[in-house]
Motif scaffolding. Structure first.
Motif, short mmCIF file in Angstrom:
data_model
loop_
_atom_site.label_atom_id
_atom_site.label_comp_id
_atom_site.label_asym_id
_atom_site.label_seq_id
_atom_site.Cartn_x
_atom_site.Cartn_y
_atom_site.Cartn_z
N VAL A 71 0.82 -1.21 0.00
CA VAL A 71 0.00 0.00 0.00
C VAL A 71 0.85 1.26 0.00
O VAL A 71 0.46 2.28 -0.56
CB VAL A 71 -1.01 0.01 1.16
CG1 VAL A 71 -0.33 0.30 2.47
CG2 VAL A 71 -2.13 0.99 0.89
N ALA A 115 -10.50 0.36 1.01
CA ALA A 115 -10.15 -1.06 0.93
C ALA A 115 -11.15 -1.86 0.11
O ALA A 115 -10.79 -2.89 -0.45
CB ALA A 115 -10.04 -1.64 2.34
N TYR A 116 -12.39 -1.40 0.04
CA TYR A 116 -13.44 -2.15 -0.67
C TYR A 116 -13.68 -1.59 -2.07
O TYR A 116 -14.63 -1.99 -2.73
CB TYR A 116 -14.76 -2.05 0.13
CG TYR A 116 -15.08 -0.63 0.48
CD1 TYR A 116 -15.64 0.22 -0.46
CD2 TYR A 116 -14.73 -0.11 1.72
CE1 TYR A 116 -15.85 1.55 -0.17
CE2 TYR A 116 -14.95 1.21 2.02
CZ TYR A 116 -15.51 2.03 1.07
OH TYR A 116 -15.71 3.35 1.35
N TYR A 125 -3.07 -1.69 -9.56
CA TYR A 125 -3.80 -1.54 -8.30
C TYR A 125 -3.74 -0.13 -7.76
O TYR A 125 -4.64 0.34 -7.06
CB TYR A 125 -3.34 -2.58 -7.29
CG TYR A 125 -4.27 -3.75 -7.34
CD1 TYR A 125 -5.49 -3.71 -6.68
CD2 TYR A 125 -4.00 -4.85 -8.14
CE1 TYR A 125 -6.40 -4.74 -6.78
CE2 TYR A 125 -4.89 -5.89 -8.25
CZ TYR A 125 -6.09 -5.83 -7.57
OH TYR A 125 -7.00 -6.84 -7.69
N HIS A 302 -17.90 -7.53 -2.23
CA HIS A 302 -16.44 -7.62 -2.21
C HIS A 302 -16.00 -8.51 -3.37
O HIS A 302 -16.84 -8.97 -4.16
CB HIS A 302 -15.99 -8.16 -0.85
CG HIS A 302 -14.56 -7.88 -0.52
ND1 HIS A 302 -13.86 -6.81 -1.03
CD2 HIS A 302 -13.67 -8.54 0.28
CE1 HIS A 302 -12.63 -6.83 -0.56
NE2 HIS A 302 -12.48 -7.87 0.24
N LEU A 306 -9.47 -8.84 -5.00
CA LEU A 306 -9.15 -7.72 -4.12
C LEU A 306 -8.87 -8.21 -2.70
O LEU A 306 -7.98 -7.69 -2.01
CB LEU A 306 -10.31 -6.72 -4.14
CG LEU A 306 -10.12 -5.42 -3.37
CD1 LEU A 306 -8.90 -4.65 -3.86
CD2 LEU A 306 -11.37 -4.54 -3.49
N HIS A 307 -9.64 -9.19 -2.28
CA HIS A 307 -9.42 -9.80 -0.96
C HIS A 307 -7.98 -10.30 -0.85
O HIS A 307 -7.29 -10.03 0.14
CB HIS A 307 -10.41 -10.95 -0.76
CG HIS A 307 -10.12 -11.85 0.38
ND1 HIS A 307 -10.10 -11.41 1.69
CD2 HIS A 307 -9.81 -13.18 0.42
CE1 HIS A 307 -9.81 -12.43 2.47
NE2 HIS A 307 -9.61 -13.51 1.73
N ASN A 310 -5.65 -7.33 -0.62
CA ASN A 310 -5.77 -6.62 0.65
C ASN A 310 -5.12 -7.37 1.81
O ASN A 310 -4.61 -6.76 2.75
CB ASN A 310 -7.25 -6.38 0.98
CG ASN A 310 -7.85 -5.26 0.15
OD1 ASN A 310 -7.15 -4.59 -0.60
ND2 ASN A 310 -9.16 -5.08 0.28
N TRP A 313 -1.73 -6.15 2.67
CA TRP A 313 -1.41 -4.86 3.28
C TRP A 313 -2.37 -4.44 4.38
O TRP A 313 -2.03 -3.59 5.20
CB TRP A 313 -1.34 -3.77 2.21
CG TRP A 313 -2.65 -3.41 1.54
CD1 TRP A 313 -3.21 -4.03 0.48
CD2 TRP A 313 -3.54 -2.35 1.90
NE1 TRP A 313 -4.39 -3.44 0.14
CE2 TRP A 313 -4.62 -2.38 1.00
CE3 TRP A 313 -3.53 -1.35 2.88
CZ2 TRP A 313 -5.67 -1.49 1.04
CZ3 TRP A 313 -4.59 -0.45 2.94
CH2 TRP A 313 -5.64 -0.53 2.03
N HIS A 314 -3.58 -5.03 4.39
CA HIS A 314 -4.56 -4.53 5.37
C HIS A 314 -5.42 -5.70 5.87
O HIS A 314 -6.64 -5.71 5.66
CB HIS A 314 -5.42 -3.47 4.68
CG HIS A 314 -6.13 -2.56 5.65
ND1 HIS A 314 -6.00 -2.65 7.02
CD2 HIS A 314 -6.96 -1.51 5.42
CE1 HIS A 314 -6.75 -1.72 7.57
NE2 HIS A 314 -7.34 -1.01 6.63
N ALA A 317 -8.69 -4.97 7.69
CA ALA A 317 -9.84 -4.63 6.85
C ALA A 317 -10.51 -5.90 6.36
O ALA A 317 -11.74 -6.01 6.35
CB ALA A 317 -9.40 -3.77 5.66
N GLU A 318 -9.71 -6.88 5.98
CA GLU A 318 -10.30 -8.11 5.45
C GLU A 318 -11.07 -8.88 6.51
O GLU A 318 -12.01 -9.61 6.18
CB GLU A 318 -9.21 -8.97 4.81
CG GLU A 318 -8.77 -8.45 3.46
CD GLU A 318 -9.95 -8.14 2.54
OE1 GLU A 318 -10.71 -9.06 2.21
OE2 GLU A 318 -10.11 -6.97 2.16
#
Ligand code: SF4
Length: 370
Positions: A71, A115-116, A125, A302, A306-307, A310, A313-314, A317-318
């Motif tokens: 990210v 994130a979504y 990305y 979602h 992308l999941h 993500n 990096w996050h 969030a997931e």
């Protein structure tokens, strides 16, 4: 590529260099025709320190791809790069949910990093902002489209009287308006079209838009969600309280202001937090804003790819976004595997949120919920 001399171009020379927390532009990847156009010269003048790199097509900038899962690199790419292109196919598409029509985009990509985010990642990305410089062709197309339709024959949930055109499908117009006057030109175009309205959703408060004269023909949809969700998921956006606090000013400036209750993320405690948000809206918004407001409710959708990105990096969030216990796959029209809340879960959550709105913000019409 050599930048055109600003002394040959008084309009561009009058531009004030942009200083903005989301945009510290170092490189502008530009199709030659886009850079040479008046709108292109405006963008170059707003970022005079940027190196201009000639590209044959705004689609093909391989240097902007990659960086999935990193990210810090995404954000740097978003912050430091812009793309200028000429939009080749100019067409309006039918919609019928948020708007009646999707206008041809005048930009794509975004400087924020939710994130979504389901905005197509056309430039990798990181997906930095691309500005389309042939704005005059796009506004002329829109004028013709509106004229051909004539008056709206009957009210629908998009609007009781006007044809609604979404002008921000592929990004966030509030930030796009920092980069160029494309959004200002769209607002001015719709201000002269009594049978139509522009509409865009935003997560950024750009107070310079208050200087425009929309005459009620541009609808801004401020996206709101509980602050605890936004702090986890809405990366680089304005805080939710700031979006809410701006609404009255935008109404006073002649915008229509709606609210996007989106995305609704189901997790422990969501009902209490949405209740607090609805109460906050009722407490903070002026009567004039409440009287004209309406809302869309959009449950989280979602995406498997992308999941995976993500998670790199996050992962926090997931934990909120990826809920196989509540979600089911859905193959979208473009073949992507999306996930959405299971039909029974979603139906119950939509009904619950509608009930919360009726109880805590009864002034707020829900235009649609899905
Ligand atoms: S503001 Fe909108 S377009 Fe930008 S990253 Fe967030 S969801 Fe995507």
């Amino acid at each position: 590529m050599t930048q055109p001399s600003l002394f040959d171009d008084l309009e561009a020379a009058a531009e004030v260099p942009v200083e903005h927390p989301l945009l510290d532009v170092r490189r502008i990847w530009a199709e030659p025709a886009a850079a040479a156009s008046p709108r292109g010269r405006q963008v170059l003048a707003r970022f005079p320190a940027a190196e201009v790199v000639e590209v044959a097509s705004h689609w093909a900038v391989p240097e902007l791809h990659g960086n999935a899962g990193n990210v810090d690199r995404w954000v740097r790419v978003k912050t430091e790069n812009l793309v200028l292109g000429v939009k080749k196919s100019i067409a309006t598409r039918e919609n019928g949910r948020s708007a009646n029509w999707i206008a041809p985009s005048t930009a794509n990509g975004c400087a924020m990093a939710c994130a979504y985010c389901y905005v197509p990642r056309r430039k990798g990305y990181a997906n930095p902002i691309t500005v389309f410089t042939n704005i005059d062709q796009i506004t002329a197309h829109l004028r013709r489209h509106v004229a051909k339709l004539g008056p709206k024959p009957e009210p629908d949930q998009c609007d009781p009287a006007a044809w609604v055109y979404d002008i921000g499908e592929n990004g966030d117009c509030s930030v796009d308006a920092v980069v160029s006057d494309n959004v200002a030109d769209l607002v001015a175009t719709f201000a002269e079209l009594p049978t139509a309205k522009a509409s865009f959703a935003t997560k950024w408060v750009n107070r310079s838009l208050l200087d425009l004269d929309p005459r009620g023909r541009t609808r801004i949809r401020f996206s709101v969600m509980p602050d605890v969700d936004a702090r986890l998921l809405d990366i680089r956006t304005s805080r939710v309280a700031d979006r809410i606090a701006a609404a009255d000013d935008f109404v006073a400036a002649g915008y229509e202001v709606h609210l996007n209750l989106s995305p609704v993320v189901l997790r422990e405690g969501w009902e209490a937090d949405w209740t607090a948000l609805l109460q906050q809206l009722s407490d903070v918004l002026a009567p004039a804003t409440r009287d004209q407001a309406a809302a869309e409710v959009i449950m989280l959708t979602h995406n498997e790819a992308l999941h995976e990105v993500n998670l790199g990096w996050h992962p926090q969030a997931e934990a909120a976004l990826w809920r196989p216990d509540l979600q089911e796959p859905k193959v979208s029209q473009n073949g992507q595997v999306n996930v959405r809340y299971r039909a029974d879960v979603k139906r119950a959550a939509v009904a619950r949120l509608r009930a919360l709105v009726a109880q805590h913000a009864p002034w707020l019409t829900v235009r649609y919920a899905f």
